[in-house]
Design a protein around this motif. Structure first.
Motif, PDB file in Angstrom:
ATOM      1  N   LYS A 147      71.881  -2.023  16.768  1.00  0.00           N
ATOM      2  CA  LYS A 147      71.213  -2.023  18.069  1.00  0.00           C
ATOM      3  C   LYS A 147      69.980  -1.106  17.977  1.00  0.00           C
ATOM      4  O   LYS A 147      68.914  -1.424  18.491  1.00  0.00           O
ATOM      5  CB  LYS A 147      72.196  -1.535  19.139  1.00  0.00           C
ATOM      6  CG  LYS A 147      71.831  -1.947  20.523  1.00  0.00           C
ATOM      7  CD  LYS A 147      73.031  -1.891  21.460  1.00  0.00           C
ATOM      8  CE  LYS A 147      72.600  -1.917  22.909  1.00  0.00           C
ATOM      9  NZ  LYS A 147      72.060  -0.635  23.395  1.00  0.00           N
ATOM     10  N   TRP A 148      70.150   0.014  17.314  1.00  0.00           N
ATOM     11  CA  TRP A 148      69.024   0.935  17.099  1.00  0.00           C
ATOM     12  C   TRP A 148      67.919   0.244  16.305  1.00  0.00           C
ATOM     13  O   TRP A 148      66.733   0.364  16.613  1.00  0.00           O
ATOM     14  CB  TRP A 148      69.520   2.194  16.367  1.00  0.00           C
ATOM     15  CG  TRP A 148      68.418   3.165  16.029  1.00  0.00           C
ATOM     16  CD1 TRP A 148      67.905   4.130  16.839  1.00  0.00           C
ATOM     17  CD2 TRP A 148      67.681   3.231  14.796  1.00  0.00           C
ATOM     18  NE1 TRP A 148      66.894   4.804  16.186  1.00  0.00           N
ATOM     19  CE2 TRP A 148      66.727   4.276  14.932  1.00  0.00           C
ATOM     20  CE3 TRP A 148      67.725   2.523  13.594  1.00  0.00           C
ATOM     21  CZ2 TRP A 148      65.840   4.623  13.911  1.00  0.00           C
ATOM     22  CZ3 TRP A 148      66.837   2.867  12.574  1.00  0.00           C
ATOM     23  CH2 TRP A 148      65.905   3.909  12.741  1.00  0.00           C
ATOM     24  N   ALA A 158      67.293  -3.019  16.179  1.00  0.00           N
ATOM     25  CA  ALA A 158      66.643  -4.030  17.018  1.00  0.00           C
ATOM     26  C   ALA A 158      65.672  -3.380  18.002  1.00  0.00           C
ATOM     27  O   ALA A 158      64.596  -3.901  18.281  1.00  0.00           O
ATOM     28  CB  ALA A 158      67.702  -4.842  17.759  1.00  0.00           C
ATOM     29  N   GLU A 159      66.046  -2.213  18.524  1.00  0.00           N
ATOM     30  CA  GLU A 159      65.216  -1.574  19.552  1.00  0.00           C
ATOM     31  C   GLU A 159      64.079  -0.745  18.981  1.00  0.00           C
ATOM     32  O   GLU A 159      63.125  -0.425  19.686  1.00  0.00           O
ATOM     33  CB  GLU A 159      66.100  -0.675  20.434  1.00  0.00           C
ATOM     34  CG  GLU A 159      66.971  -1.490  21.384  1.00  0.00           C
ATOM     35  CD  GLU A 159      68.095  -0.662  22.006  1.00  0.00           C
ATOM     36  OE1 GLU A 159      68.137   0.569  21.775  1.00  0.00           O
ATOM     37  OE2 GLU A 159      68.928  -1.254  22.719  1.00  0.00           O
ATOM     38  N   ARG A 212      77.931 -10.882  14.204  1.00  0.00           N
ATOM     39  CA  ARG A 212      77.421  -9.708  14.911  1.00  0.00           C
ATOM     40  C   ARG A 212      76.010  -9.341  14.390  1.00  0.00           C
ATOM     41  O   ARG A 212      75.102  -9.037  15.166  1.00  0.00           O
ATOM     42  CB  ARG A 212      78.373  -8.516  14.698  1.00  0.00           C
ATOM     43  CG  ARG A 212      77.956  -7.250  15.413  1.00  0.00           C
ATOM     44  CD  ARG A 212      78.877  -6.074  15.084  1.00  0.00           C
ATOM     45  NE  ARG A 212      78.656  -5.508  13.761  1.00  0.00           N
ATOM     46  CZ  ARG A 212      77.785  -4.525  13.486  1.00  0.00           C
ATOM     47  NH1 ARG A 212      77.068  -3.996  14.450  1.00  0.00           N
ATOM     48  NH2 ARG A 212      77.640  -4.082  12.251  1.00  0.00           N
ATOM     49  N   THR A 272      72.640  -9.602  16.712  1.00  0.00           N
ATOM     50  CA  THR A 272      71.910  -8.380  17.085  1.00  0.00           C
ATOM     51  C   THR A 272      70.452  -8.413  16.613  1.00  0.00           C
ATOM     52  O   THR A 272      69.580  -7.828  17.255  1.00  0.00           O
ATOM     53  CB  THR A 272      72.617  -7.132  16.497  1.00  0.00           C
ATOM     54  OG1 THR A 272      74.018  -7.277  16.662  1.00  0.00           O
ATOM     55  CG2 THR A 272      72.167  -5.863  17.183  1.00  0.00           C
TER      56      THR A 272
END
Ligand SMILES: Cc1c2[nH]c(c1CCC(=O)O)Cc1[nH]c(c(CCC(=O)O)c1C)Cc1[nH]c(c(CCC(=O)O)c1C)Cc1[nH]c(c(C)c1CCC(=O)O)C2
Length: 344
Positions: A273-274, A276-277, A307, A311
């Motif tokens: 997630k980190w 992707a952001e 997953r 993501t």
């Protein structure tokens, strides 16, 4: 504009594709029976690396089975210390062994003058591959990151604590800079020849980047990588370069921004997630299935793959492992993985 039927080059050019291109680090190797047969024919692992016909053959083997979107030159990161004059051997089951250089007084044993005659067979492998791979497959050349290559040069073999190299680097930083400079120069010349011979992308394997202190990472991972990238781009402005700074954690942002690499390879521990952001907003990323899932297989492998795809689907992405494939991998699980990614 990259050849539009090579999805791997399109992803590196920043495109977000509905099905990501896929290749696997160490995709040619001992998990394949046909690799073991060719290695036996060559005599040893190093004989295989320096035999262009057989090195070409083992590079093509995983493409025949899985039709990967990229082929990676079959060689090893340790051909550079060998070309510089350091004795190298691979003992069966024990990994690489070199005569260690423990301090600056050992640097006199290295010479950059003869590297191309030593590395000539590898350039020939690249050139053969460039003719032999399918039209939709991209050809990746590679080298070790200077810090990682230096770890083997100083430790003399694989290490758990990297005590010798950290002692050398932290205790005599100027002396250690000289070793890194030699490796940077040899690596740059080596990679320029690979590109001339037909490599369409370069990956730098900085496998042990994660063992350094904060300042050490800047000085001996980011700075040397930046120099190599700048020298390659001075000759080939559009060359895609993937950096794989394994274990670098939060350093990956600085690594991406300061070195100028096109894409960053992710190890299996990085929170996606980190990525992707933050990281994927800066450019393509590649990774990061834990290779152990290719041994366990089953629903767990598929769930973890799903997953990862989910993501990272909103930005440029290349599917890969978080580290090299292991010899215990089941070739059937690789088949299931590739089919799942392509058929979702
Ligand atoms: C640290 C490192 C090395 N080599 C490499 C790294 C960086 C990436 C990583 O961490 O895996 C990189 C490498 N090594 C090899 C490739 C070929 C291309 C590929 O298919 O990815 C690449 C890109 C072949 C190899 N390099 C090696 C093999 C196995 C040799 C054999 O056939 O016995 C292969 C296929 C040997 C090697 N080579 C090295 C070690 C420590 C070992 C011994 C470990 C082992 O036995 O698996 C050094």
């Amino acid at each position: 504009m990259p050849n539009s039927n090579k999805t791997f080059l399109r992803a590196l050019n920043g495109e977000t594709l509905p099905v990501p291109p896929i290749w696997l680090m160490r995709q040619a190797g001992r998990y394949l029976p046909e690799y073991r047969a060719t290695r036996a024919e060559a005599g040893s692992f190093l004989d295989l690396c320096y035999n262009p016909d057989l090195a070409c053959e083992v590079t093509l083997q995983p493409l025949r089975r899985y039709d990967f979107d990229a082929a990676i030159l079959f060689s090893d990161i340790l051909v550079i210390p060998k070309a510089l004059g350091q004795h190298l051997a691979f003992k069966q089951g024990e990994g690489p062994q070199l005569e260690p250089i423990r301090d600056a007084s050992g640097l006199g044993r290295l010479s950059i003058d003869g590297i191309h005659s030593s590395l000539g067979p590898i350039y020939e492998t690249v050139s053969k591959l460039s003719d032999a791979i399918p039209d939709h497959t991209a050809l990746i050349g590679f080298a070790g990151g200077p810090w990682t290559v230096a770890t083997y040069m100083v430790e003399g073999k694989g290490s758990k604590d990297f005590a010798n190299i950290r002692r050398f680097a932290y205790g005599d930083p100027q002396g250690f800079d000289q070793l890194i400079d030699i490796v940077v120069e040899a690596t740059t010349q080596y990679l320029l020849k690979q590109v001339e011979a037909g490599a369409e992308c370069i990956q730098l394997f900085e496998t042990w980047g994660g063992v350094l202190s904060e300042n050490g990472f800047k000085r001996w991972v980011i700075e040397p990588t930046k120099k190599i990238v700048a020298s390659l781009r001075a000759v080939h402005p559009d060359l895609p370069i993937i950096g794989f700074p394994r274990g670098a954690g939060l350093h990956m942002i600085d690594f991406k921004q300061q070195t100028g690499v096109t894409a960053v390879g992710l190890d299996s521990g990085v929170p996606l997630k980190w990525v992707a952001e933050n990281l994927q907003k800066l450019g393509p990323v590649q990774g990061n299935l834990d290779p152990m899932y290719l041994i366990t297989g089953g629903d767990e492998m598929i769930d973890e793959t799903r997953r990862i795809l989910e993501t990272l689907k909103n930005g440029p992405f290349i599917f890969n492992l978080g580290h090299g494939i292991t010899p215990e991998t089941s070739p059937d699980n690789v088949d299931k993985l590739v089919k799942f990614i392509r058929n979702q």
